[in-house]
Design a protein around this motif. Sequence first.
Motif: not given
Length: 265
Positions: A35-36, A38, A40, A87, A89-90, A194, A218
């Motif tokens: 986890t970054k 931010d 995400t 783009d 990643t989730k 996305d 993005d």
Amino acid sequence: MPDYLDDLRLAHVLADAADAATMDRFKALDLRVETKPDMTPVSEADKAAEELIRGHLQRARPRDAILGEEYGVEGTGPRRWVIDPIDGTKNYVRGVPVWATLISLMEAGEGGYQPVVGVVSAPALGRRWWAAKGSGAFTGRSLTSASRLRVSEVGGLQDASFAYSSLSGWEERGRLDGFLDLTRACWRTRAYGDFWPYMLVAEGAVDICAEPELSLWDMAATAIVVTEAGGRFTGLDGAPGPHSGNAAASNGLLHDEMLAHLNRQ
């Protein structure tokens, strides 16, 4: 007008290398995810793909700067490659095939850096889209096996298909009422998310799409694909290009009406 064909060929080579790396780890049971700051997610595949692309660029274009989501800015100058290694990643970490590597070349000009080459490669979908300034937008397997992209000619919101990512982002920024008004005005809405809505706009399969918060990596590649397909790509403020921190893309005919809804207070 400058010829960007060599840069476009290089972008395809970079995308080929990234596709091989990301597909190798897609659905891997031992995929490492962090986890970054931010909040995400970032996977080992994100980092590996960006490192791979940076390595290729340092050898092939040593004078060009690089901006990537995972490792920031490296170098200076009038040309800058902008990279989003994955783009979506989730989706990637959950095994959903809707993700892509975004690669763009931006050049300094009036109004700041502007995209002149863009490649969007979604290997789990078996799809790739690309564009170069003044040369049009295409989709296919390779530069020699491609179909030209063209946005739709739908002229009224009542006949339009609207794509978006989620409701929460609009609500968090106090824009939910205008967003919901737009959905009610349209014929059809779908949350593809996305990179994909922008490519669908470029293909003419979707007529409008918008997102309330995005980063340059993005948008740089998707922006030039949309505009070279004959569409319009702006921020929610109407400013052309990928610099507003959010995005609205359309076939051009519906753009002002879309923005009027989304900016309603």
